[in-house]
Write an enzyme that holds these catalytic residues in place. Structure first.
Site: not given
Length: 435
Positions: A50, A52, A158, A185, A226, A247, A360
Protein backbone atom coordinates in the site's frame (compact mmCIF):
# COMPACT_ATOMS: atom_id res chain seq x y z
CA UNK A 1 21.07 8.47 10.06
CA UNK A 2 20.07 5.08 11.42
CA UNK A 3 23.00 2.62 11.07
CA UNK A 4 21.04 -0.11 9.19
CA UNK A 5 19.83 2.54 6.74
CA UNK A 6 23.42 3.59 6.01
CA UNK A 7 24.44 0.00 5.40
CA UNK A 8 21.44 -0.89 3.25
CA UNK A 9 21.50 2.26 1.18
CA UNK A 10 25.20 1.86 0.50
CA UNK A 11 24.57 -1.65 -0.76
CA UNK A 12 22.04 -0.50 -3.31
CA UNK A 13 23.97 2.56 -4.46
CA UNK A 14 27.03 0.39 -5.09
CA UNK A 15 25.32 -2.85 -6.00
CA UNK A 16 27.96 -3.66 -8.57
CA UNK A 17 30.39 -4.21 -5.69
CA UNK A 18 28.17 -6.85 -4.08
CA UNK A 19 29.79 -10.33 -4.07
CA UNK A 20 28.16 -12.77 -6.45
CA UNK A 21 26.16 -15.48 -4.63
CA UNK A 22 24.70 -18.34 -6.61
CA UNK A 23 20.92 -18.22 -7.10
CA UNK A 24 19.15 -20.14 -4.35
CA UNK A 25 22.29 -20.40 -2.21
CA UNK A 26 22.34 -19.10 1.35
CA UNK A 27 24.49 -16.04 1.97
CA UNK A 28 27.73 -16.93 3.77
CA UNK A 29 27.61 -16.81 7.57
CA UNK A 30 28.77 -13.46 8.90
CA UNK A 31 28.03 -11.68 5.63
CA UNK A 32 27.30 -7.99 5.97
CA UNK A 33 23.55 -7.44 6.39
CA UNK A 34 23.39 -5.09 3.42
CA UNK A 35 24.95 -7.76 1.21
CA UNK A 36 22.46 -10.34 2.49
CA UNK A 37 19.56 -7.97 1.80
CA UNK A 38 20.83 -7.33 -1.73
CA UNK A 39 21.10 -11.09 -2.25
CA UNK A 40 17.50 -11.65 -1.11
CA UNK A 41 16.08 -8.84 -3.23
CA UNK A 42 17.96 -9.97 -6.32
CA UNK A 43 15.89 -13.17 -6.37
CA UNK A 44 12.69 -12.02 -4.61
CA UNK A 45 10.85 -8.81 -5.50
CA UNK A 46 10.16 -6.57 -2.53
CA UNK A 47 6.42 -5.89 -2.73
CA UNK A 48 4.72 -3.16 -0.69
CA UNK A 49 0.99 -3.65 -0.23
CA UNK A 50 0.00 0.00 0.00
CA UNK A 51 1.39 3.35 -1.17
CA UNK A 52 -0.76 6.49 -1.59
CA UNK A 53 1.61 8.31 -3.96
CA UNK A 54 -0.98 8.82 -6.71
CA UNK A 55 -3.56 10.37 -4.39
CA UNK A 56 -0.95 12.64 -2.80
CA UNK A 57 0.27 13.76 -6.22
CA UNK A 58 -3.30 14.56 -7.24
CA UNK A 59 -3.98 16.47 -4.04
CA UNK A 60 -0.79 18.54 -4.10
CA UNK A 61 -0.03 19.00 -7.78
CA UNK A 62 -3.46 19.29 -9.39
CA UNK A 63 -3.13 19.28 -13.17
CA UNK A 64 0.66 19.22 -12.85
CA UNK A 65 0.33 15.58 -11.71
CA UNK A 66 0.31 14.58 -15.38
CA UNK A 67 3.64 16.23 -16.17
CA UNK A 68 5.68 16.61 -12.96
CA UNK A 69 9.10 14.95 -13.03
CA UNK A 70 8.78 11.95 -10.70
CA UNK A 71 12.42 10.95 -10.74
CA UNK A 72 13.26 13.13 -7.74
CA UNK A 73 10.71 14.91 -5.50
CA UNK A 74 11.01 16.92 -2.31
CA UNK A 75 12.35 14.59 0.39
CA UNK A 76 12.44 16.91 3.41
CA UNK A 77 10.18 19.45 5.08
CA UNK A 78 6.42 19.56 5.71
CA UNK A 79 5.51 19.07 2.03
CA UNK A 80 7.91 16.23 1.40
CA UNK A 81 7.06 13.11 -0.54
CA UNK A 82 7.98 9.67 0.76
CA UNK A 83 8.20 8.36 -2.80
CA UNK A 84 10.05 9.11 -6.00
CA UNK A 85 11.77 6.96 -8.62
CA UNK A 86 15.27 7.59 -7.32
CA UNK A 87 14.35 6.44 -3.82
CA UNK A 88 12.30 3.49 -5.06
CA UNK A 89 15.45 2.26 -6.77
CA UNK A 90 17.59 2.80 -3.69
CA UNK A 91 15.02 0.91 -1.63
CA UNK A 92 15.19 -2.14 -3.87
CA UNK A 93 11.45 -2.08 -4.61
CA UNK A 94 10.40 -4.79 -7.04
CA UNK A 95 6.62 -4.53 -6.86
CA UNK A 96 4.10 -2.01 -5.57
CA UNK A 97 0.36 -1.97 -5.02
CA UNK A 98 -0.46 1.68 -5.70
CA UNK A 99 -3.56 2.74 -3.79
CA UNK A 100 -6.34 4.34 -5.83
CA UNK A 101 -8.02 5.99 -2.87
CA UNK A 102 -10.84 8.54 -2.76
CA UNK A 103 -12.69 9.96 0.23
CA UNK A 104 -15.45 7.78 1.65
CA UNK A 105 -17.49 10.96 2.27
CA UNK A 106 -18.03 11.62 -1.43
CA UNK A 107 -21.32 10.79 -3.21
CA UNK A 108 -21.23 7.36 -4.91
CA UNK A 109 -20.90 8.57 -8.51
CA UNK A 110 -18.18 11.03 -7.52
CA UNK A 111 -16.29 8.20 -5.85
CA UNK A 112 -16.40 6.25 -9.12
CA UNK A 113 -15.27 9.28 -11.14
CA UNK A 114 -12.33 10.00 -8.85
CA UNK A 115 -11.36 6.33 -8.67
CA UNK A 116 -11.16 6.23 -12.46
CA UNK A 117 -9.02 9.37 -12.35
CA UNK A 118 -6.65 7.70 -9.86
CA UNK A 119 -6.43 4.55 -12.00
CA UNK A 120 -5.71 6.72 -15.03
CA UNK A 121 -2.94 8.52 -13.14
CA UNK A 122 -1.22 5.27 -12.12
CA UNK A 123 -1.42 3.98 -15.67
CA UNK A 124 -0.06 7.29 -16.96
CA UNK A 125 2.90 7.18 -14.55
CA UNK A 126 3.73 3.69 -15.77
CA UNK A 127 3.46 4.81 -19.40
CA UNK A 128 5.67 7.87 -18.82
CA UNK A 129 8.47 5.86 -17.21
CA UNK A 130 8.54 2.50 -19.05
CA UNK A 131 12.18 1.97 -18.10
CA UNK A 132 11.12 1.97 -14.41
CA UNK A 133 7.55 0.66 -14.21
CA UNK A 134 5.37 -1.97 -15.86
CA UNK A 135 1.77 -2.90 -15.09
CA UNK A 136 1.36 -6.35 -13.55
CA UNK A 137 -1.75 -8.49 -13.09
CA UNK A 138 -0.35 -11.85 -12.03
CA UNK A 139 2.39 -13.24 -9.83
CA UNK A 140 4.17 -14.41 -12.99
CA UNK A 141 4.03 -10.84 -14.31
CA UNK A 142 5.62 -9.56 -11.10
CA UNK A 143 8.47 -12.07 -11.30
CA UNK A 144 9.09 -11.36 -14.99
CA UNK A 145 9.07 -7.58 -14.51
CA UNK A 146 11.37 -7.79 -11.48
CA UNK A 147 13.78 -10.00 -13.39
CA UNK A 148 13.85 -7.37 -16.15
CA UNK A 149 14.88 -4.71 -13.63
CA UNK A 150 11.61 -2.81 -13.51
CA UNK A 151 9.03 -2.23 -10.74
CA UNK A 152 5.87 -4.30 -11.13
CA UNK A 153 2.95 -1.91 -10.67
CA UNK A 154 -0.42 -3.08 -9.38
CA UNK A 155 -3.39 -1.17 -7.98
CA UNK A 156 -5.62 -1.49 -4.95
CA UNK A 157 -9.04 0.17 -4.68
CA UNK A 158 -9.09 1.41 -1.08
CA UNK A 159 -12.74 1.26 -0.09
CA UNK A 160 -15.86 -0.72 -0.92
CA UNK A 161 -17.82 2.52 -1.26
CA UNK A 162 -15.87 3.11 -4.46
CA UNK A 163 -17.93 0.46 -6.27
CA UNK A 164 -21.18 2.29 -5.37
CA UNK A 165 -22.97 -1.00 -4.57
CA UNK A 166 -22.54 -2.13 -8.16
CA UNK A 167 -20.70 -5.35 -9.05
CA UNK A 168 -20.36 -4.16 -12.65
CA UNK A 169 -18.22 -1.28 -11.39
CA UNK A 170 -16.06 -3.77 -9.49
CA UNK A 171 -15.51 -5.76 -12.69
CA UNK A 172 -14.70 -2.56 -14.58
CA UNK A 173 -11.98 -1.71 -12.07
CA UNK A 174 -10.55 -5.20 -12.46
CA UNK A 175 -10.54 -4.79 -16.21
CA UNK A 176 -8.47 -1.63 -15.82
CA UNK A 177 -5.90 -3.44 -13.71
CA UNK A 178 -7.07 -3.19 -10.09
CA UNK A 179 -5.66 -6.10 -8.08
CA UNK A 180 -7.50 -5.77 -4.79
CA UNK A 181 -10.53 -4.15 -3.16
CA UNK A 182 -10.38 -2.95 0.43
CA UNK A 183 -13.88 -3.81 1.66
CA UNK A 184 -14.33 -0.55 3.59
CA UNK A 185 -12.38 2.59 4.35
CA UNK A 186 -13.04 4.76 7.42
CA UNK A 187 -16.85 4.60 7.18
CA UNK A 188 -19.27 1.70 7.49
CA UNK A 189 -21.02 1.21 4.14
CA UNK A 190 -24.29 -0.43 3.12
CA UNK A 191 -22.81 -3.92 3.15
CA UNK A 192 -19.76 -3.96 5.47
CA UNK A 193 -18.70 -2.54 8.82
CA UNK A 194 -15.58 -0.39 9.12
CA UNK A 195 -13.09 -0.61 11.99
CA UNK A 196 -13.41 3.14 12.60
CA UNK A 197 -17.17 3.68 12.44
CA UNK A 198 -20.17 2.41 14.34
CA UNK A 199 -21.15 -1.12 13.22
CA UNK A 200 -24.47 -1.63 11.48
CA UNK A 201 -24.30 -5.19 10.13
CA UNK A 202 -22.19 -7.22 12.56
CA UNK A 203 -19.73 -7.74 9.70
CA UNK A 204 -20.81 -8.42 6.11
CA UNK A 205 -24.35 -8.44 4.75
CA UNK A 206 -25.44 -10.94 2.10
CA UNK A 207 -24.45 -8.43 -0.56
CA UNK A 208 -21.07 -8.08 1.14
CA UNK A 209 -20.61 -11.84 0.95
CA UNK A 210 -21.50 -11.64 -2.75
CA UNK A 211 -18.78 -9.00 -3.22
CA UNK A 212 -16.22 -11.36 -1.67
CA UNK A 213 -17.42 -14.20 -3.89
CA UNK A 214 -17.16 -12.01 -7.00
CA UNK A 215 -13.68 -10.87 -6.03
CA UNK A 216 -12.69 -14.54 -5.83
CA UNK A 217 -14.30 -15.24 -9.20
CA UNK A 218 -12.54 -12.43 -11.07
CA UNK A 219 -9.19 -12.94 -9.35
CA UNK A 220 -9.01 -9.76 -7.28
CA UNK A 221 -7.66 -10.00 -3.75
CA UNK A 222 -9.95 -9.41 -0.78
CA UNK A 223 -8.31 -6.72 1.36
CA UNK A 224 -9.34 -6.50 5.03
CA UNK A 225 -7.39 -3.41 6.06
CA UNK A 226 -9.80 -0.83 7.54
CA UNK A 227 -12.62 -3.31 8.25
CA UNK A 228 -14.15 -4.25 11.61
CA UNK A 229 -13.28 -7.52 13.28
CA UNK A 230 -16.75 -8.81 12.43
CA UNK A 231 -16.11 -8.06 8.75
CA UNK A 232 -12.70 -9.72 8.99
CA UNK A 233 -14.24 -12.90 10.39
CA UNK A 234 -17.08 -12.98 7.85
CA UNK A 235 -14.73 -12.44 4.91
CA UNK A 236 -12.36 -15.14 6.15
CA UNK A 237 -15.33 -17.50 6.45
CA UNK A 238 -16.64 -16.74 2.95
CA UNK A 239 -13.53 -16.28 0.84
CA UNK A 240 -12.33 -19.25 -1.22
CA UNK A 241 -8.99 -17.52 -1.80
CA UNK A 242 -6.43 -16.22 0.68
CA UNK A 243 -7.08 -12.65 1.79
CA UNK A 244 -4.68 -9.81 2.49
CA UNK A 245 -4.49 -6.97 4.98
CA UNK A 246 -2.74 -4.51 2.68
CA UNK A 247 -1.63 -2.17 5.49
CA UNK A 248 -2.42 -3.30 9.05
CA UNK A 249 -0.45 -4.29 12.14
CA UNK A 250 -0.77 -6.43 15.30
CA UNK A 251 -3.48 -5.47 17.79
CA UNK A 252 -1.71 -7.28 20.63
CA UNK A 253 0.99 -4.59 20.45
CA UNK A 254 -1.27 -1.61 19.73
CA UNK A 255 -4.95 -1.88 20.63
CA UNK A 256 -6.24 -0.02 17.60
CA UNK A 257 -9.28 -1.50 15.79
CA UNK A 258 -7.42 -1.07 12.47
CA UNK A 259 -4.96 -3.72 13.65
CA UNK A 260 -5.42 -7.50 13.63
CA UNK A 261 -6.13 -9.48 16.80
CA UNK A 262 -4.37 -12.72 17.62
CA UNK A 263 -7.66 -14.58 17.17
CA UNK A 264 -8.02 -13.26 13.61
CA UNK A 265 -4.33 -13.95 12.93
CA UNK A 266 -5.00 -17.61 13.66
CA UNK A 267 -7.96 -17.61 11.27
CA UNK A 268 -5.78 -15.90 8.68
CA UNK A 269 -3.18 -18.66 8.95
CA UNK A 270 -5.86 -21.25 8.19
CA UNK A 271 -7.02 -19.14 5.23
CA UNK A 272 -3.48 -18.82 3.86
CA UNK A 273 -3.51 -15.02 3.74
CA UNK A 274 -1.02 -12.34 4.72
CA UNK A 275 -0.92 -9.23 6.94
CA UNK A 276 1.24 -6.53 5.35
CA UNK A 277 2.52 -4.47 8.27
CA UNK A 278 1.67 -0.76 8.36
CA UNK A 279 4.16 1.95 9.38
CA UNK A 280 1.60 4.56 10.54
CA UNK A 281 2.48 5.43 14.18
CA UNK A 282 -1.16 5.20 15.33
CA UNK A 283 -1.14 1.52 14.33
CA UNK A 284 2.38 0.76 15.57
CA UNK A 285 2.66 2.38 19.02
CA UNK A 286 -0.05 2.20 21.66
CA UNK A 287 1.63 5.12 23.45
CA UNK A 288 1.46 7.19 20.27
CA UNK A 289 -2.18 6.19 19.73
CA UNK A 290 -3.11 7.40 23.22
CA UNK A 291 -1.06 10.59 22.87
CA UNK A 292 -2.69 11.33 19.53
CA UNK A 293 -6.18 10.95 21.04
CA UNK A 294 -5.23 13.20 23.97
CA UNK A 295 -3.85 15.82 21.57
CA UNK A 296 -7.08 15.83 19.56
CA UNK A 297 -9.12 16.17 22.74
CA UNK A 298 -6.97 19.06 23.95
CA UNK A 299 -7.27 20.85 20.62
CA UNK A 300 -11.06 20.55 20.85
CA UNK A 301 -11.02 21.75 24.45
CA UNK A 302 -9.08 24.86 23.52
CA UNK A 303 -10.93 25.82 20.35
CA UNK A 304 -14.01 23.80 19.41
CA UNK A 305 -16.24 25.75 17.00
CA UNK A 306 -18.93 26.83 16.72
CA UNK A 307 -20.01 27.12 20.37
CA UNK A 308 -17.39 25.67 22.73
CA UNK A 309 -13.71 25.79 23.52
CA UNK A 310 -11.71 27.60 26.16
CA UNK A 311 -10.31 30.04 23.57
CA UNK A 312 -13.09 30.00 21.00
CA UNK A 313 -12.65 32.94 18.62
CA UNK A 314 -9.11 33.53 19.92
CA UNK A 315 -6.90 31.50 17.55
CA UNK A 316 -3.64 33.04 18.77
CA UNK A 317 -4.34 32.09 22.38
CA UNK A 318 -5.52 28.61 21.34
CA UNK A 319 -2.36 28.07 19.27
CA UNK A 320 -0.11 29.22 22.13
CA UNK A 321 -1.89 26.96 24.60
CA UNK A 322 -1.64 24.03 22.21
CA UNK A 323 2.07 24.65 21.74
CA UNK A 324 2.53 24.60 25.52
CA UNK A 325 0.51 21.38 25.83
CA UNK A 326 2.73 19.71 23.24
CA UNK A 327 5.84 20.91 25.08
CA UNK A 328 4.46 19.42 28.31
CA UNK A 329 3.40 16.19 26.56
CA UNK A 330 6.18 15.19 24.13
CA UNK A 331 5.26 13.10 21.13
CA UNK A 332 6.15 9.43 21.84
CA UNK A 333 9.00 8.19 19.69
CA UNK A 334 8.09 5.49 17.15
CA UNK A 335 10.91 3.55 15.55
CA UNK A 336 11.83 1.03 12.89
CA UNK A 337 12.39 -1.50 15.70
CA UNK A 338 8.73 -1.19 16.74
CA UNK A 339 7.59 -2.03 13.21
CA UNK A 340 9.91 -5.05 13.32
CA UNK A 341 8.22 -6.03 16.61
CA UNK A 342 4.85 -6.15 14.80
CA UNK A 343 6.33 -8.28 12.04
CA UNK A 344 7.79 -10.69 14.57
CA UNK A 345 4.54 -10.90 16.53
CA UNK A 346 2.50 -11.75 13.43
CA UNK A 347 5.11 -14.31 12.40
CA UNK A 348 4.95 -15.84 15.88
CA UNK A 349 1.14 -16.10 16.02
CA UNK A 350 0.20 -16.76 12.37
CA UNK A 351 3.52 -18.05 11.05
CA UNK A 352 6.26 -16.53 8.95
CA UNK A 353 4.30 -17.44 5.80
CA UNK A 354 1.62 -14.90 6.69
CA UNK A 355 3.38 -11.55 7.07
CA UNK A 356 4.46 -8.88 4.60
CA UNK A 357 5.05 -5.13 4.27
CA UNK A 358 2.36 -2.48 3.66
CA UNK A 359 3.99 0.83 4.50
CA UNK A 360 1.21 3.39 3.81
CA UNK A 361 3.88 5.73 2.42
CA UNK A 362 2.55 9.08 1.23
CA UNK A 363 -0.67 8.33 3.11
CA UNK A 364 0.31 9.43 6.62
CA UNK A 365 2.24 12.65 6.03
CA UNK A 366 5.42 13.15 8.03
CA UNK A 367 4.32 10.96 10.93
CA UNK A 368 6.46 7.93 10.17
CA UNK A 369 8.77 5.84 12.37
CA UNK A 370 12.37 6.89 12.78
CA UNK A 371 14.42 4.98 10.21
CA UNK A 372 11.41 4.37 7.92
CA UNK A 373 10.77 7.83 6.56
CA UNK A 374 10.91 7.08 2.82
CA UNK A 375 10.80 4.28 0.25
CA UNK A 376 14.59 3.94 0.31
CA UNK A 377 14.47 2.44 3.82
CA UNK A 378 13.09 -1.06 3.16
CA UNK A 379 16.59 -2.58 3.30
CA UNK A 380 17.05 -1.17 6.80
CA UNK A 381 13.93 -3.00 8.02
CA UNK A 382 15.04 -6.28 6.43
CA UNK A 383 18.51 -5.84 7.95
CA UNK A 384 16.96 -5.33 11.38
CA UNK A 385 15.15 -8.66 11.11
CA UNK A 386 18.34 -10.38 9.99
CA UNK A 387 20.05 -8.87 13.02
CA UNK A 388 17.32 -10.51 15.14
CA UNK A 389 18.12 -13.90 13.63
CA UNK A 390 15.82 -14.12 10.63
CA UNK A 391 17.14 -16.34 7.85
CA UNK A 392 17.44 -15.12 4.27
CA UNK A 393 14.63 -17.52 3.31
CA UNK A 394 12.24 -16.03 5.88
CA UNK A 395 13.19 -12.47 4.95
CA UNK A 396 12.42 -13.34 1.33
CA UNK A 397 8.97 -14.55 2.37
CA UNK A 398 8.33 -11.27 4.20
CA UNK A 399 9.69 -9.12 1.39
CA UNK A 400 7.46 -10.52 -1.32
CA UNK A 401 7.32 -14.31 -1.35
CA UNK A 402 4.22 -14.51 0.82
CA UNK A 403 2.10 -12.09 -1.18
CA UNK A 404 3.20 -13.76 -4.43
CA UNK A 405 1.94 -17.06 -3.04
CA UNK A 406 -1.38 -15.41 -2.15
CA UNK A 407 -1.67 -13.97 -5.64
CA UNK A 408 -0.96 -17.34 -7.23
CA UNK A 409 -3.56 -19.06 -5.08
CA UNK A 410 -6.15 -16.38 -5.89
CA UNK A 411 -5.43 -16.92 -9.58
CA UNK A 412 -5.97 -20.66 -9.15
CA UNK A 413 -9.30 -20.06 -7.38
CA UNK A 414 -10.41 -17.70 -10.14
CA UNK A 415 -9.56 -20.33 -12.75
CA UNK A 416 -11.65 -22.90 -10.86
CA UNK A 417 -14.63 -20.48 -10.89
CA UNK A 418 -14.33 -19.62 -14.57
CA UNK A 419 -17.56 -21.41 -15.44
CA UNK A 420 -19.66 -19.24 -13.11
CA UNK A 421 -21.68 -16.33 -14.51
CA UNK A 422 -20.91 -12.78 -13.36
CA UNK A 423 -22.76 -11.89 -10.16
CA UNK A 424 -25.75 -9.58 -10.64
CA UNK A 425 -27.12 -9.25 -7.11
CA UNK A 426 -27.96 -5.88 -5.55
CA UNK A 427 -28.12 -4.59 -1.99
CA UNK A 428 -31.89 -4.19 -2.32
CA UNK A 429 -32.39 -7.77 -3.53
CA UNK A 430 -29.94 -9.57 -1.25
CA UNK A 431 -30.33 -7.59 1.95
CA UNK A 432 -34.09 -6.96 1.92
CA UNK A 433 -35.49 -7.93 5.36
CA UNK A 434 -37.21 -11.30 5.33
CA UNK A 435 -41.01 -11.18 5.62
Amino acid sequence: MHKPLLLATAAFVALSATPVIAKGAAAPAGTDYAVRVAHVLKDTPLIDGHNDWAETLAGREGEKRWTIDLRRLTATGPDRYNTDIERLRKGGVGGQFWSVYVSADLPPLEQIKQTLDQIDLVRDIVARYPETFELARTAADVRRIHKAGRIASMMGVEGGGQIANDLSVLRAYQGLGAGYLTLTHVLTIDWADSATDNPKHDGLTKFGEAVVHELNRIGMLVDLAHVSEGTMRDALRVSKAPVIFSHSSARALDDHPRDVSDEVLKLLAANGGVVMVNYAPNYVSDAFRRWSADRAAERARLNAPPYGGLYIGQPDKAAAAMKQWEADHPRPVVTLAMVADHIEHIAKVAGVDHVGIGSDFDGVGNELPQGLENVDTYPALLAELMRRGWSDMDVAKLAGGNVLRVMERAETVATSMRGELPATGTVAALDRPAK
